[in-house]
Structures are given as C-alpha cells and as structure tokens.
Write a protein that holds these residues in place. Structure first.
Motif: not given
Length: 449
Positions: A18-19, A38-44, A80-82
């Motif tokens: 995602t961008t 996946p769709e990552l949370p708004a707080y991230l 973990m996501f980069k």
C-alpha cells in the motif's frame, strides 16, 4: 512462550502493498498495489505520519509504502511490516511491529500484554539503564550495554488493543541474523555471553544505587498465567514433555525417569523458576527470550564484532540463570556444551564482574561466583523447560510450522492450545531427537535434573 524475532527475519525482496500519499492540503490517498499485504490499521499510518516530520520530511510532501517484514514462524504475538517513507530522492526504511491483525490470534496469545511490556522496555527501561551507565562514566558501546535497535516510536493502548513500535532496520547497518537451524558457534556464543553479563550487572548495581528508580522494572513474566496447570497451554505443555520422553532411547532409563518426574511437577517448576523472590537478592531484569532469532550480529572479516538484542516482550525480573539456560540449552548442542559449557559461564561471569567494577561495585558482594553456581543448581532445569518448546521449532522449516491463526481460532473454541503445536515432522525428527536427548542428558550431567 515467547514472541519470536518479529524484527529479525526481514525478507530481502517483497512486493509493496500500500502507498499512502499526503498532499499540501492534508488530503490522503491510499492505493493498493498488491493483495499480499493486508489493510493496515489507521493507528500505524498515524504513527508514521507523526514520525515523518521529526525525521526531516516535509509535512504533506512524503509518501509511505508498506512491505511485509517477517515470514511464517517469525512470531506468535505480533506482526512486522516494513515502512518506507519517501520524499523526492530520499527514502528511509523503518520496521513497524504491531499486534496481530487477526482478532483470535491477538487475544489468545495475550498479545497486548506482551506489547505493553515491550513498549515499557523501549520507552522507559532502556533509556533508564542507558542514562544510569553514562552517569557512572560508562559511555561507549565498547564498555557498556547499549546494544538494542534504535526505537523511534513506542506506544501501547491495551484497552483499544492498539500498539506500534517503530524501529530501525538493522540490516542497513550491516547486521545479520544467525540461521536458527544452525548450532551457534563459539565466537557468537562468547559475544552474547559478554553482553548478557553487562546487562545483568546493570540490574545488580542499579537496584543497590537507585532502588526506587529501579523498582518499576521488577516485573514477572507476562505469560505466567498461560503456563499454569489450569491455563490454556496445559495440553500443549504436557504434549511437549511427552515428545521429549518419546525421543529418548529405550536404554535411557535414568533420563526417562527424570523426565517422567518432571512431567508430574512441570507446572510447579515453570512457576518456581520464574519466582524472583527465590533468587533474591540476586535477581536481575532479564531479556527473557534469549535465542538466536532475537539477536543480530555485525561482522568484520567474517568475525562477529557487535551484537544487538531485540524482541523484549517477555522482559522480566528473575534469576540471572534463566537467560543463561535459555540460550545455552536452546541454541547449542551436546558437542558445543561438552567443549564450552563451563567456559561460556566463565565468560558471562567475567563480563558481569568487569561491568560491576565500571559501575563502582564489587561482584564478590553483589553476585559472588559461588552464589551463581548455587542458582544454576536451583534453576538450571529451566534449560529443558524451554528446550522442549524451542528445540523442535528450531529444527523445523518455516514452511512446516503450523498456521498460527488457525490454532488461535481453535483456542477460541476449546480454550486450549492444540497439543500438536510443536510436533516434529519426517524431515526433522532425527535432528530433534538428537538435540533434545542431549539437552536432557546435559541437564542431568550438570545436576539440574
């Protein structure tokens, strides 16, 4: 049971998922580039947007791209996501650790308690011990314990079930992960023991110098409730012990008898080994998850020269023997221990003594060698208690590890972790049997069982 190196196994290549783009009007546009992430949370997203200006990016003119940051088998209680933040020709990479996106996995593995503990470490414990060392004149990485990743942001809201820890990507400083399937060698083992001695020495000195400041870090293992006889890991724990017994040879009569007795007492022993009061006044703040997936090394001409410890989700206040036994019995094999076991303990104690001297204390008072030897006898069986979990996993290929989310969903229904969680496979049975048998034999040889 502990989270496993979420910040360690970062794939060399992965597809951007995602961008997020912000323009000068503060408007956001999120594009899906791949279905893999996946769709990552708004707080991230919010945490990274907050970090970017602090890192010198222009408000409204940067983009954030996400990749996967860990592989199957790299963690139970987190993901973990980069993240790559870009503006013009500038690109900066950050590792973002968050609780599992799957509700069942997050709840059944007590992820929020683990994240609260790790946020405490990065937000308070590490800054406190770094400041304490510097105040004592220990200023450099060569002399003290400053060997953790740079943390840019750490936040946890257990009620909202939101947490994010943003760290540096250690690979950019040429740190490498040891292959978990390989037995650790002498050089890496000695480097770890040296820095573990320093870490433990800080506890011994600081609780003498600044007891009130140190007191908030006297915490139990956050996973203790799960390890009780009536806890959700009961069936799995008994299954792991039976696996060890089944791996022994028929002629291993002493070993079998010792393990059968341990099976009767295993829940009491797990609790006993974690009781700080039984180790006082020599208890320390330990890392709690000392295996090779939770450390990285930097090399010069093929020789490990620097180590960094991460994954602090089970930091706890216990006997120093826990960290020692965890590492030695999970990361080495019988041959290594025959050659170097006593030397590893000597390296650890020499480093602890040297560090205490730098902190203006005396090891003969704060942790005499005779006391360490006594605590090894009292708590040494922690080596097999952790080995029964870690050894099968370290012998198993990532593609053969169980589906964590499926197991968590089953736990939701049964309130018990599947007994087959760490079962061996055809491909690793021999390696597992050889390693775990030597763990049992060495625990008996050293007087721990």
């Amino acid at each position: 049971m502990a989270d496993q190196a979420l910040s360690s196994a970062i794939p060399e290549t992965s597809n951007t998922t995602t961008t997020t783009t912000t323009n000068g009007h503060g408007e956001e546009r999120t594009e899906s580039v791949s279905e893999q992430v996946p769709e990552l949370p708004a707080y991230l997203h919010a945490a990274l947007k907050q970090l970017a200006p602090k890192e010198g990016f222009t408000e409204g003119n940067f983009t954030i791209e996400f990749d996967f940051g860990s592989s199957k088998g790299d963690g139970f209680v987190g993901q973990m996501f980069k993240a790559t933040i870009s503006e013009g020709d500038r690109r900066e990479v950050y590792l973002c650790k968050i609780p599992p996106l799957d509700d069942a996995r997050r709840e059944q593995f007590s992820s929020m308690a683990a994240f609260a503990r790790e946020v405490l470490v990065y937000d308070r414990f590490l800054p406190t011990i770094y400041e304490y060392q510097r105040a004592k004149g220990v200023l450099s990485r060569d002399d003290g314990f400053f060997h953790t990743p740079r943390c840019y942001h750490a936040h946890c809201d257990e009620t909202a079930q939101e947490s994010v820890i943003i760290m540096e990507d250690l690979r950019l400083r040429e740190f490498q992960l040891w292959n978990k399937h390989n037995i650790i060698d002498y050089a890496h083992g000695a480097l770890f023991m040296t820095h573990l001695g320093r870490l433990h020495a800080i506890s011994l000195a600081m609780k003498r110098d600044q007891p009130e400041r140190f007191a908030p870090f006297k915490l139990p293992n956050p996973f203790d409730p799960m390890l009780k006889a009536d806890g959700p890991f009961r069936n799995m724990i008994l299954s792991q012990l039976q696996m060890v017994i089944d791996a022994l040879h028929e002629q291993d009569t002493i070993e079998r008898a010792k393990m059968e007795q341990l099976k009767e007492d295993v829940f009491d022993e797990l609790m006993r080994c974690g009781k700080a009061e039984l180790a006082e006044p020599y208890a320390v703040v330990g890392h709690g998850d000392c295996w090779t997936n939770n450390m990285m090394f930097r090399y010069e001409e093929g020789i490990p020269k620097e180590i960094v410890l991460f994954d602090w989700q089970v930091m706890r206040y216990v006997t120093p023997v826990q960290d020692l036994m965890y590492f030695i019995f999970c990361c080495t094999d019988g041959e290594f221990r025959r050659k170097y076991y006593h030397e590893m303990i000597d390296i650890y104690y020499a480093s602890l003594s040297t560090m205490l001297t730098k902190l203006q204390h005396d090891a003969s008072e704060l942790l005499p060698r005779a006391v360490l030897d006594e605590q090894l006898l009292v708590f040494g069986r922690y080596g097999i208690l952790m080995g029964m979990f870690l050894v099968p996993m370290m012998c198993t290929r990532n593609d053969e590890l169980p589906d964590i989310e499926a197991l968590a969903q089953k736990m939701t229904e049964t309130q018990q972790l599947d007994e087959s969680f760490f079962k061996t496979t055809e491909s690793n049975q021999e390696a597992y049997a050889t390693r775990i048998r030597s763990v049992v034999q060495d625990c008996i040889r050293y007087g721990y069982l």
